[in-house]
Design a protein around this motif. Structure first.
Motif, PDB file in Angstrom:
ATOM      1  N   GLN A   1      13.789   8.945  -0.103  1.00  0.00           N
ATOM      2  CA  GLN A   1      12.457   9.431   0.285  1.00  0.00           C
ATOM      3  C   GLN A   1      11.435   8.301   0.211  1.00  0.00           C
ATOM      4  O   GLN A   1      10.561   8.173   1.081  1.00  0.00           O
ATOM      5  CB  GLN A   1      12.039  10.586  -0.631  1.00  0.00           C
TER       6      GLN A   1
ATOM      7  N   HIS B   1       9.408   6.692   3.388  1.00  0.00           N
ATOM      8  CA  HIS B   1       7.941   6.686   3.414  1.00  0.00           C
ATOM      9  C   HIS B   1       7.406   5.303   3.751  1.00  0.00           C
ATOM     10  O   HIS B   1       6.493   5.158   4.577  1.00  0.00           O
ATOM     11  CB  HIS B   1       7.390   7.135   2.056  1.00  0.00           C
TER      12      HIS B   1
ATOM     13  N   TYR C   1       1.968   7.151  -6.479  1.00  0.00           N
ATOM     14  CA  TYR C   1       0.779   7.891  -6.922  1.00  0.00           C
ATOM     15  C   TYR C   1       0.875   9.356  -6.510  1.00  0.00           C
ATOM     16  O   TYR C   1       0.591  10.265  -7.294  1.00  0.00           O
ATOM     17  CB  TYR C   1      -0.481   7.245  -6.343  1.00  0.00           C
ATOM     18  N   ASN C   2       1.306   9.588  -5.269  1.00  0.00           N
ATOM     19  CA  ASN C   2       1.405  10.957  -4.761  1.00  0.00           C
ATOM     20  C   ASN C   2       2.531  11.751  -5.420  1.00  0.00           C
ATOM     21  O   ASN C   2       2.560  12.983  -5.334  1.00  0.00           O
ATOM     22  CB  ASN C   2       1.606  10.953  -3.242  1.00  0.00           C
ATOM     23  N   ASN C   3       3.477  11.038  -6.054  1.00  0.00           N
ATOM     24  CA  ASN C   3       4.593  11.714  -6.718  1.00  0.00           C
ATOM     25  C   ASN C   3       4.512  11.628  -8.240  1.00  0.00           C
ATOM     26  O   ASN C   3       5.529  11.750  -8.939  1.00  0.00           O
ATOM     27  CB  ASN C   3       5.924  11.141  -6.205  1.00  0.00           C
ATOM     28  N   ASP C   4       3.295  11.395  -8.732  1.00  0.00           N
ATOM     29  CA  ASP C   4       2.982  11.509 -10.160  1.00  0.00           C
ATOM     30  C   ASP C   4       3.661  10.464 -11.037  1.00  0.00           C
ATOM     31  O   ASP C   4       3.945  10.709 -12.213  1.00  0.00           O
ATOM     32  CB  ASP C   4       3.312  12.919 -10.680  1.00  0.00           C
TER      33      ASP C   4
ATOM     34  N   HIS D   1       0.824  -1.205   0.000  1.00  0.00           N
ATOM     35  CA  HIS D   1       0.000   0.000   0.000  1.00  0.00           C
ATOM     36  C   HIS D   1       0.861   1.260   0.000  1.00  0.00           C
ATOM     37  O   HIS D   1       0.618   2.208  -0.754  1.00  0.00           O
ATOM     38  CB  HIS D   1      -0.918   0.001   1.226  1.00  0.00           C
TER      39      HIS D   1
ATOM     40  N   SER E   1       5.407   4.396   7.204  1.00  0.00           N
ATOM     41  CA  SER E   1       4.024   3.912   7.052  1.00  0.00           C
ATOM     42  C   SER E   1       3.810   2.625   7.837  1.00  0.00           C
ATOM     43  O   SER E   1       2.780   2.443   8.495  1.00  0.00           O
ATOM     44  CB  SER E   1       3.700   3.679   5.568  1.00  0.00           C
TER      45      SER E   1
ATOM     46  N   ASN F   1       2.546   1.936  -3.477  1.00  0.00           N
ATOM     47  CA  ASN F   1       1.624   2.535  -4.445  1.00  0.00           C
ATOM     48  C   ASN F   1       1.253   3.963  -4.052  1.00  0.00           C
ATOM     49  O   ASN F   1       1.107   4.838  -4.915  1.00  0.00           O
ATOM     50  CB  ASN F   1       0.374   1.665  -4.578  1.00  0.00           C
ATOM     51  N   GLU F   2       1.099   4.192  -2.767  1.00  0.00           N
ATOM     52  CA  GLU F   2       0.768   5.524  -2.263  1.00  0.00           C
ATOM     53  C   GLU F   2       1.868   6.526  -2.618  1.00  0.00           C
ATOM     54  O   GLU F   2       1.594   7.633  -3.100  1.00  0.00           O
ATOM     55  CB  GLU F   2       0.577   5.444  -0.753  1.00  0.00           C
ATOM     56  N   PHE F   3       3.134   6.152  -2.368  1.00  0.00           N
ATOM     57  CA  PHE F   3       4.248   7.055  -2.646  1.00  0.00           C
ATOM     58  C   PHE F   3       4.296   7.423  -4.120  1.00  0.00           C
ATOM     59  O   PHE F   3       4.406   8.611  -4.479  1.00  0.00           O
ATOM     60  CB  PHE F   3       5.576   6.412  -2.229  1.00  0.00           C
TER      61      PHE F   3
END
Length: 430
Positions: free
Chosen positions: A240, A244, A145-148, A138, A248, A141-143
């Motif tokens: 980074q 993350h 997605y949040n960083n384009d 999770h 998390s 994918n979150e990292f």
């Protein structure tokens, strides 16, 4: 009201019903304690003889391990419990009785447990490891997605190899030869030229006859590739990213880390930036630590990586390895022709390399030279060369091994516990 164990804390004082399995039980003359699990967590069910019909109490005392049940009861606070609650049971309904469950609370050997992996994953420890794996997935994918970044899925069946065919599984693709992918990287470079920043997340296969605690035959890799990103920026993104993921897991998997007895103080310090050591300095460090046989130009094994990591309380980058021990696509160092712009990220506590990455060659003529040096054919690799022919740009990428990361963050000894159904050198069952 029907609910799950994970949500019981939201129903203090209420009567609820859960579907569960009997993980374990113990009883005295007038009270029975049922350890219940439902996939979302574990909770204790307390069955008091004086509070329920006699046949229900006899059922509770005689119920067998892994029998599936519906349990109804009142949710009460219990500060001693990891979940903070317990269930005072008023009714038990058997769904399916379990007979002679093979994994009991006693000690079992590793091979026995691996033969029963389909059942072993029900245990509290394995449950915790796989929940941490889920959180890592999770967070990954979150990292991105949040960083384009855009997720792209490379093929698993390929006609060529990213790093040579000696450790690939061969198969026939109708009349052609094909291989199970050992990396999606080359395809991800093509995707980066279309979409800018991309990543893949999928299974990879290495036909290595290795039995170490760090190796699997089938494992999952996260492989980002980034257009217009050079080596230094890539290292910053990597640290980074790892920071993350670690933070998390610390935030969202407290109960699982506690179940595993993980020393979280060793993880709390994992925040960017990470220390960096050149390959040259790493060789000096190893000689100072007594590795007299290591010479410049040698690759590092597990003992070497562990020895270097011992000097740091965070993951450490080892940068600028010799060109001759790294892959053909890595960009040469601008000031030295004997090393390349690459880095391996070594986890602390002896967990070894979790990331390998580099800036990729973007010059067409240099890549052609590499093709000749490595005997790569135009038939298999023409499309990869064309990435340098039509609008080449500086670009970098890396790969993180999921199972090694799960092992590190969980604190487990062997990667076989970090994937639901491990494929090892001598194991294809279950």
């Amino acid at each position: 009201m029907k609910t799950t164990i994970a949500k019981l804390k939201n129903h203090i004082g209420e009567e609820v019903t859960i579907g569960a399995w009997i993980a374990n039980k113990r009883s005295s003359g007038k009270i029975a304690f049922l350890q219940l699990r439902d996939g979302t967590g574990f909770v204790q069910g307390v069955v008091v003889k004086s509070d329920i019909p006699e046949e229900q109490f006899l059922l509770a005392k005689g119920i067998t391990q892994e029998t599936s049940v519906y349990v109804t009861g009142s949710v009460q606070t219990d500060e001693r419990s990891q979940s903070g609650v317990e269930l005072v049971v008023s009714k038990i309904q058997v769904i399916s009785e379990s007979q002679d469950y093979p994994i009991t609370p006693k000690e079992h050997g590793t091979e026995f447990l691996m033969d029963h992996r389909h059942l072993w994953i029900r245990s509290k420890r394995q449950h915790a490891v796989l929940k941490i794996r889920n959180e890592i997935i999770h967070a990954v994918n979150e990292f991105f997605y949040n960083n384009d970044f855009v997720k792209v899925d490379p093929p698993i069946l390929t006609g060529s190899s990213a790093e040579g065919t000696t450790s690939l599984f061969h198969t026939k693709y109708f009349e052609e030869d094909a291989y199970l992918s050992q990396s999606g990287q080359l395809y991800m470079e093509a995707a980066a030229m279309a979409l800018g920043k991309v990543y893949s997340f999928g299974p990879t296969f290495r036909a290595e006859k290795s039995k170490t605690r760090r190796h699997l035959i089938e494992f999952w890799m996260i492989e980002p590739e980034m257009a217009f990103v050079e080596h230094e920026e890539s290292l910053q993104i990597q640290e980074q990213f790892v920071s993350h993921v670690v933070q998390s897991v610390l935030e969202r998997c407290k109960a699982e880390l506690q179940t595993l007895g993980r020393d979280v103080t060793k993880l709390e310090n994992v925040k960017a930036p990470f220390p960096r050591v050149s390959y040259d300095d790493a060789i000096k460090m190893l000689k100072e630590k007594g590795f007299d046989d290591i010479e410049w130009g040698d690759d590092f094994g597990a003992p070497h990586e562990t020895a270097i990591a011992e000097s740091f309380d965070k993951p450490v980058f080892i940068t600028n390895y010799p060109k001759d021990i790294k892959a053909f696509y890595m960009k040469p160092h601008p000031e030295r022709d004997d090393v390349v712009l690459c880095a391996d990220l070594i986890a602390p506590e002896g967990y070894g390399e979790i990331i390998g990455g580099s800036q990729r060659i973007d010059d067409l003529e240099l890549m052609r030279q590499r093709y000749e040096e490595h005997g790569l054919t135009d038939d298999a690799y023409k499309w990869y060369l064309e990435l340098r022919q039509y609008g080449s740009v500086p670009h970098s990428g890396f790969g993180l091994g999921l199972e090694r990361t799960v092992a590190w963050l969980s604190g487990v000894e062997h990667v076989r516990e970090t994937i639901p159904f491990p494929r090892l050198l001598n194991r294809l069952y279950p």
